[in-house]
Design an enzyme around this catalytic site. Structure first.
Site, PDB file in Angstrom:
ATOM      1  N   GLN A 134       0.861  -1.180   0.000  1.00 38.88           N
ATOM      2  CA  GLN A 134       0.000   0.000   0.000  1.00 38.88           C
ATOM      3  C   GLN A 134       0.897   1.229   0.000  1.00 38.88           C
ATOM      4  OE1 GLN A 134      -2.111   1.442   3.616  1.00 38.88           O
ATOM      5  NE2 GLN A 134      -3.972   0.937   2.482  1.00 38.88           N
ATOM      6  N   TYR A 149      -6.075  11.022   3.795  1.00 40.31           N
ATOM      7  CA  TYR A 149      -4.662  11.163   3.486  1.00 40.31           C
ATOM      8  C   TYR A 149      -4.573  12.194   2.346  1.00 40.31           C
ATOM      9  CZ  TYR A 149      -3.045   7.283   6.415  1.00 40.31           C
ATOM     10  OH  TYR A 149      -2.706   6.491   7.475  1.00 40.31           O
ATOM     11  N   ALA A 162      -9.796  -7.781   7.489  1.00 39.09           N
ATOM     12  CA  ALA A 162      -8.759  -7.260   8.378  1.00 39.09           C
ATOM     13  C   ALA A 162      -8.942  -7.812   9.785  1.00 39.09           C
ATOM     14  CB  ALA A 162      -8.778  -5.730   8.376  1.00 39.09           C
ATOM     15  N   ARG A 163      -9.925  -7.290  10.534  1.00 40.16           N
ATOM     16  CA  ARG A 163     -10.041  -7.647  11.949  1.00 40.16           C
ATOM     17  C   ARG A 163     -10.277  -9.136  12.167  1.00 40.16           C
ATOM     18  NH1 ARG A 163     -14.427  -3.161  13.360  1.00 40.16           N
ATOM     19  NH2 ARG A 163     -14.888  -3.625  11.176  1.00 40.16           N
TER      20      ARG A 163
END
Length: 408
Positions: free
Chosen positions: A103, A173, A348-349
């Site tokens: 990433q 971002y 993810a989690r």
């Protein structure tokens, strides 16, 4: 799409030029396991666990394209010194049969000026309450430099053996903050109209595509909405992804949500771990989290596939392959994503809790995820990202800061 056309999420698939052993991607979660911007054995082991556990591809998070774009002082950026360790990491993941993505992005107003020794950058001058400092307006020269830095990061990722780059256009971002009318108050060709606000993101994607297109896959991770009043929302996200499709710069889209700058919990849903965040923060931020954290770290109800409703509208607007993110916990949710026309899913989690969940789902599709969405994994990225409910030794090693802690 008919039932016979619905792909098997656990069967091999193609992502741009890359063959994946299945359609499950370990989503980028900042690992907190690099040190002095170099790869450590801990970071390699972190990703090898997911590769060994069965994912088609794992994603190394937040590899900054420039030193001042880091959100953490130990975060990797694309120096000559970092390359040997990155090659070691990709080789280790490949040895387990999985692909690996990097990433890449620039933290912009979310970057840490204290850690970087340089001001954070934003489309317009912006006060960052968490850092208690002003982000400087990004000059046109900065825009050109950072665009080329994305291209160079992509080239270096390919050289290091990565199979894909995921370009970070989300979470406010830098590229995402340009998209946001709440943060972007410019009056030049990078501000005002949506076309102008999207110019930077499109230029970045063109530069990355031109640098590596056809050699490795290019994924864009972009907000569907920022989760803040006056921010970027779905009605503007749809034309932007259509422009990206017209530009021909993207192999797949991963749609996300929320603002690391203004509303970080909007992406995650579930509980907001205020105490745990306060415990790992230095003063005076610790005191601020305790006093006013509820105004910044909101709790949102959790449900499986919680980004599907909005992502479905993006799916209808473009033909690009899409990765469904958000609340992917088990085979039934993955199958739902396939039926809805998504080509891949990102987890993810659930994988933080159970790195081998994909292998176990392959053996028994009814295997339930043990993740309870408490989000107490989130503050651990300061000490090595992990599920706090799993009884295993902390991932930070006493060898860090010596040659024994590094690889490559």
């Amino acid at each position: 799409m008919t039932a016979t056309e619905t792909p098997d999420v656990l069967a091999p698939a193609q992502l741009g030029p890359v063959k994946l052993r299945n359609r499950v991607i370990k989503a980028a979660t900042y690992e907190g396991l690099s040190h002095k911007s170099l790869v450590t054995k801990d970071l390699v082991d972190f990703h090898v666990a997911y590769a060994r556990g069965g994912v088609g591809m794992t994603t190394v998070a937040y590899c900054a394209v420039a030193k001042e774009g880091r959100t953490d002082r130990h975060q990797i950026y694309w120096t000559d010194e970092a390359m040997p360790g990155l090659r070691t990491l990709t080789e280790a993941v490949h040895a387990e049969g999985a692909a690996v993505a990097a990433q890449i992005g620039h933290g912009g107003p979310v970057a840490s000026p204290k850690a970087n020794g340089a001001p954070a950058l934003a489309p317009s001058k912006h006060f960052h309450a968490t850092a208690m400092s002003w982000a400087h307006e990004t000059s046109v020269a900065d825009i050109g430099r950072i665009t080329e830095a994305h291209a160079e990061a992509a080239r270096r990722a390919a050289s290091a053996g990565f199979d894909a780059v995921e370009v970070h256009l989300g979470h406010n971002y830098l590229a995402s903050s340009f998209l946001s009318p709440r943060i972007n108050h410019r009056t030049d060709e990078y501000g005002g109209s949506l076309e102008n606000r999207a110019r930077f993101a499109r230029d970045i994607m063109r530069a990355v595509h031109d640098a590596v297109g056809g050699r490795i896959a290019v994924v864009a991770k972009m907000n569907m909405d920022d989760g803040v009043p006056g921010g970027f929302w779905l009605d503007e996200a749809i034309p932007v992804v259509q422009w990206l499709e017209q530009d021909g710069t993207v192999d797949a889209l991963e749609m996300t949500a929320g603002s690391s700058l203004l509303n970080p919990m909007y992406l995650f849903k579930g509980d907001a771990p205020l105490k745990e965040f306060a415990d790992v923060m230095p003063q005076p931020i610790k005191l601020g989290v305790k006093m006013v954290g509820k105004r910044f770290l909101h709790s949102y109800p959790y449900r499986d596939a919680y980004l599907l409703e909005d992502a479905r509208q993006i799916r209808a607007a473009v033909k690009l392959p899409m990765i469904l993110l958000g609340g992917i916990t088990g085979k039934s949710v993955m199958d739902l994503a396939m039926r809805e026309g998504f080509e891949y899913v990102a987890m993810a989690r659930a994988l933080l809790r159970e790195p081998d969940l994909i292998n176990r789902l392959r053996d028994d599709e009814a295997t339930p995820s043990l993740c309870i969405h408490c989000n107490k994994c989130m503050p651990t990225n300061f000490t090595g990202t992990r599920c706090v409910l799993v009884d295993r030794t902390t991932t930070r090693h006493a060898t860090w800061g010596t040659s024994a802690g590094y690889v490559g």
